[in-house]
Scaffold this motif. Structure first.
Motif, PDB file in Angstrom:
ATOM      1  N   ILE A 147       6.269   6.385  12.842  1.00 50.36           N
ATOM      2  CA  ILE A 147       6.475   7.218  14.023  1.00 50.36           C
ATOM      3  C   ILE A 147       7.569   6.611  14.877  1.00 50.36           C
ATOM      4  O   ILE A 147       7.508   5.442  15.259  1.00 50.36           O
ATOM      5  CB  ILE A 147       5.169   7.334  14.834  1.00 50.36           C
ATOM      6  N   ASP A 148       8.600   7.423  15.155  1.00 46.91           N
ATOM      7  CA  ASP A 148       9.687   7.059  16.070  1.00 46.91           C
ATOM      8  C   ASP A 148      10.530   5.879  15.605  1.00 46.91           C
ATOM      9  O   ASP A 148      11.260   5.286  16.400  1.00 46.91           O
ATOM     10  CB  ASP A 148       9.141   6.781  17.484  1.00 46.91           C
ATOM     11  N   GLN A 149      10.447   5.520  14.337  1.00 48.40           N
ATOM     12  CA  GLN A 149      11.328   4.487  13.792  1.00 48.40           C
ATOM     13  C   GLN A 149      11.399   4.655  12.277  1.00 48.40           C
ATOM     14  O   GLN A 149      10.415   5.066  11.646  1.00 48.40           O
ATOM     15  CB  GLN A 149      10.832   3.087  14.140  1.00 48.40           C
ATOM     16  N   PRO A 150      12.549   4.360  11.682  1.00 50.64           N
ATOM     17  CA  PRO A 150      12.696   4.527  10.228  1.00 50.64           C
ATOM     18  C   PRO A 150      11.777   3.596   9.455  1.00 50.64           C
ATOM     19  O   PRO A 150      11.399   2.518   9.905  1.00 50.64           O
ATOM     20  CB  PRO A 150      14.168   4.185   9.985  1.00 50.64           C
ATOM     21  N   VAL A 151      11.438   4.030   8.260  1.00 50.56           N
ATOM     22  CA  VAL A 151      10.658   3.198   7.352  1.00 50.56           C
ATOM     23  C   VAL A 151      11.566   2.126   6.756  1.00 50.56           C
ATOM     24  O   VAL A 151      12.689   2.399   6.332  1.00 50.56           O
ATOM     25  CB  VAL A 151      10.050   4.048   6.213  1.00 50.56           C
ATOM     26  N   THR A 152      11.089   0.892   6.750  1.00 53.49           N
ATOM     27  CA  THR A 152      11.839  -0.209   6.156  1.00 53.49           C
ATOM     28  C   THR A 152      11.001  -0.855   5.056  1.00 53.49           C
ATOM     29  O   THR A 152       9.833  -0.503   4.842  1.00 53.49           O
ATOM     30  CB  THR A 152      12.188  -1.271   7.211  1.00 53.49           C
ATOM     31  N   ALA A 153      11.577  -1.814   4.386  1.00 50.82           N
ATOM     32  CA  ALA A 153      10.864  -2.523   3.321  1.00 50.82           C
ATOM     33  C   ALA A 153       9.667  -3.295   3.866  1.00 50.82           C
ATOM     34  O   ALA A 153       8.766  -3.661   3.113  1.00 50.82           O
ATOM     35  CB  ALA A 153      11.820  -3.467   2.604  1.00 50.82           C
ATOM     36  N   HIS A 154       9.655  -3.550   5.171  1.00 50.62           N
ATOM     37  CA  HIS A 154       8.576  -4.326   5.778  1.00 50.62           C
ATOM     38  C   HIS A 154       7.528  -3.443   6.458  1.00 50.62           C
ATOM     39  O   HIS A 154       6.564  -3.965   7.036  1.00 50.62           O
ATOM     40  CB  HIS A 154       9.144  -5.311   6.791  1.00 50.62           C
ATOM     41  N   SER A 155       7.690  -2.122   6.407  1.00 48.46           N
ATOM     42  CA  SER A 155       6.733  -1.225   7.056  1.00 48.46           C
ATOM     43  C   SER A 155       5.406  -1.235   6.298  1.00 48.46           C
ATOM     44  O   SER A 155       5.370  -1.030   5.086  1.00 48.46           O
ATOM     45  CB  SER A 155       7.290   0.197   7.091  1.00 48.46           C
ATOM     46  N   ALA A 156       4.328  -1.463   7.018  1.00 46.12           N
ATOM     47  CA  ALA A 156       2.986  -1.528   6.407  1.00 46.12           C
ATOM     48  C   ALA A 156       2.364  -0.141   6.416  1.00 46.12           C
ATOM     49  O   ALA A 156       1.474   0.170   7.219  1.00 46.12           O
ATOM     50  CB  ALA A 156       2.115  -2.519   7.165  1.00 46.12           C
ATOM     51  N   LEU A 157       2.843   0.732   5.514  1.00 36.13           N
ATOM     52  CA  LEU A 157       2.392   2.117   5.490  1.00 36.13           C
ATOM     53  C   LEU A 157       0.945   2.219   5.026  1.00 36.13           C
ATOM     54  O   LEU A 157       0.412   1.332   4.357  1.00 36.13           O
ATOM     55  CB  LEU A 157       3.287   2.941   4.554  1.00 36.13           C
ATOM     56  N   HIS A 158       0.312   3.335   5.394  1.00 34.29           N
ATOM     57  CA  HIS A 158      -1.000   3.630   4.826  1.00 34.29           C
ATOM     58  C   HIS A 158      -0.870   3.712   3.303  1.00 34.29           C
ATOM     59  O   HIS A 158       0.172   4.127   2.779  1.00 34.29           O
ATOM     60  CB  HIS A 158      -1.519   4.961   5.362  1.00 34.29           C
ATOM     61  N   HIS A 159      -1.917   3.353   2.576  1.00 31.79           N
ATOM     62  CA  HIS A 159      -1.793   3.264   1.129  1.00 31.79           C
ATOM     63  C   HIS A 159      -3.118   3.602   0.453  1.00 31.79           C
ATOM     64  O   HIS A 159      -4.196   3.555   1.081  1.00 31.79           O
ATOM     65  CB  HIS A 159      -1.353   1.858   0.711  1.00 31.79           C
ATOM     66  N   SER A 160      -3.036   3.939  -0.828  1.00 31.59           N
ATOM     67  CA  SER A 160      -4.235   4.199  -1.611  1.00 31.59           C
ATOM     68  C   SER A 160      -5.102   2.944  -1.677  1.00 31.59           C
ATOM     69  O   SER A 160      -4.604   1.815  -1.621  1.00 31.59           O
ATOM     70  CB  SER A 160      -3.870   4.646  -3.019  1.00 31.59           C
ATOM     71  N   THR A 161      -6.413   3.156  -1.817  1.00 29.97           N
ATOM     72  CA  THR A 161      -7.333   2.023  -1.840  1.00 29.97           C
ATOM     73  C   THR A 161      -8.487   2.304  -2.790  1.00 29.97           C
ATOM     74  O   THR A 161      -8.822   3.465  -3.060  1.00 29.97           O
ATOM     75  CB  THR A 161      -7.891   1.746  -0.430  1.00 29.97           C
ATOM     76  N   ASP A 162      -9.105   1.241  -3.281  1.00 30.32           N
ATOM     77  CA  ASP A 162     -10.315   1.377  -4.086  1.00 30.32           C
ATOM     78  C   ASP A 162     -11.527   0.783  -3.364  1.00 30.32           C
ATOM     79  O   ASP A 162     -12.581   0.575  -3.970  1.00 30.32           O
ATOM     80  CB  ASP A 162     -10.124   0.715  -5.450  1.00 30.32           C
ATOM     81  N   GLU A 163     -11.399   0.539  -2.064  1.00 32.33           N
ATOM     82  CA  GLU A 163     -12.458  -0.143  -1.327  1.00 32.33           C
ATOM     83  C   GLU A 163     -13.725   0.694  -1.158  1.00 32.33           C
ATOM     84  O   GLU A 163     -14.797   0.141  -0.896  1.00 32.33           O
ATOM     85  CB  GLU A 163     -11.942  -0.598   0.045  1.00 32.33           C
ATOM     86  N   LEU A 164     -13.621   2.003  -1.287  1.00 27.73           N
ATOM     87  CA  LEU A 164     -14.811   2.846  -1.184  1.00 27.73           C
ATOM     88  C   LEU A 164     -15.551   2.970  -2.515  1.00 27.73           C
ATOM     89  O   LEU A 164     -16.730   3.348  -2.540  1.00 27.73           O
ATOM     90  CB  LEU A 164     -14.441   4.246  -0.688  1.00 27.73           C
ATOM     91  N   ILE A 165     -14.876   2.662  -3.610  1.00 25.23           N
ATOM     92  CA  ILE A 165     -15.452   2.884  -4.935  1.00 25.23           C
ATOM     93  C   ILE A 165     -16.705   2.026  -5.108  1.00 25.23           C
ATOM     94  O   ILE A 165     -16.706   0.832  -4.824  1.00 25.23           O
ATOM     95  CB  ILE A 165     -14.422   2.582  -6.032  1.00 25.23           C
TER      96      ILE A 165
END
Length: 275
Positions: A147-165
């Motif tokens: 939000i309000d800034q470009p995505v960079t290689a260091h951006s900690a984006l939301h991601h797929s997970t197996d923690e609910l499995i």
């Protein structure tokens, strides 16, 4: 012998969930705000939230172009500074848009859902398998960004997970509606209605999991019998959920039902397979 339980339209499901439900109140956090959404592929969109409606406009080609529309919205906040914004784009019958906006960390995830036409729903599961297609005709796409800034290689984006499995959870949506979920693997979960308008029904459906924060997840499912899209946040710290269920009002595919849901969560057990 008891009667065979019957699958019902999403509109009837909404009627059953409505009384005394555990949905969250409307959140005003986004009212009057304008946000620039920078998608992971470099495309951009502009989000403007007014009192009555919101508008999401793609500024560049790419992922952002598939996440555009305007409509009356619902906004809720399960955790501080995290807002679930959901609406049906005007003039796009059968489409829905949901955004999870993490205002504190400047991150978002977008979910674009599309309900199938009647002829697609009428196709048999076997014909879909032979064609190499998913069993469900409900479609959805996901996108992540900043939000309000470009995505960079260091951006900690939301991601797929197996923690609910492996989790087996019980969800109490209202005094009359209670369900059980078992998260089987990275592609499927099983559900059954313990109490309510779908009591006795159960199925295994396609699903998707994303980690938003510690013990906070976005869970999306796509049902194959009655075309249904569910978009829900699961908070295992507060043991609460918030989200929506989207489908057709009746069996004639003419009107839509997009209703909020929220539940009190109970973790029943966790299974791990030592293979």
């Amino acid at each position: 012998m008891s009667n065979q339980p019957v699958f019902i339209p999403v509109g009837d499901l909404a009627d059953g969930f409505a009384p005394d439900s555990h949905i969250l109140p409307f959140s005003p956090l986004l009212q009057g705000r304008q946000l620039q959404l920078h998608f992971a592929d470099g495309s951009r969109a502009h989000l403007q939230v007014n009192v009555a409606d919101c508008r999401l406009t793609a500024l560049t080609d790419g992922e952002a172009a598939g996440f555009s529309g305007q409509g009356r919205y619902r906004a809720s906040s399960l955790r501080p500074d995290i807002v679930l914004l959901d609406f049906l784009p005007e003039g796009q019958h059968g489409h829905s848009l949901s955004l999870v906006l993490d205002l504190a960390h400047g991150l978002f995830t977008a979910v674009a859902g599309v309900l199938p036409q009647e002829e697609d729903v009428a196709r048999s599961a076997f014909s879909r398998v032979l064609a190499g297609e998913a069993l469900t005709a409900v479609d959805c796409r996901f996108a992540h960004g900043c939000i309000d800034q470009p995505v960079t290689a260091h951006s900690a984006l939301h991601h797929s997970t197996d923690e609910l499995i492996g989790l087996r959870n019980q969800y109490r949506y209202s005094p009359t509606e209670c369900y059980e979920h078992i998260y089987l693997n990275s592609h499927f979960y099983t559900w059954q209605c313990l109490q309510g308008v779908e009591q006795g029904l159960a199925d295994v459906d396609r699903c998707h999991y994303f980690k938003l924060a510690e013990q906070l997840y976005l869970f999306v499912w796509r049902e194959k019998i009655v075309p249904t899209l569910g978009v829900v946040l699961i908070d295992l710290q507060q043991l609460k959920t918030d989200g929506k269920i989207f489908g057709y009002q009746g069996n004639d595919f003419s009107a839509l039902s997009n209703f909020p849901v929220g539940a009190i969560t109970q973790i029943l057990n966790h299974t791990s397979h030592a293979l």
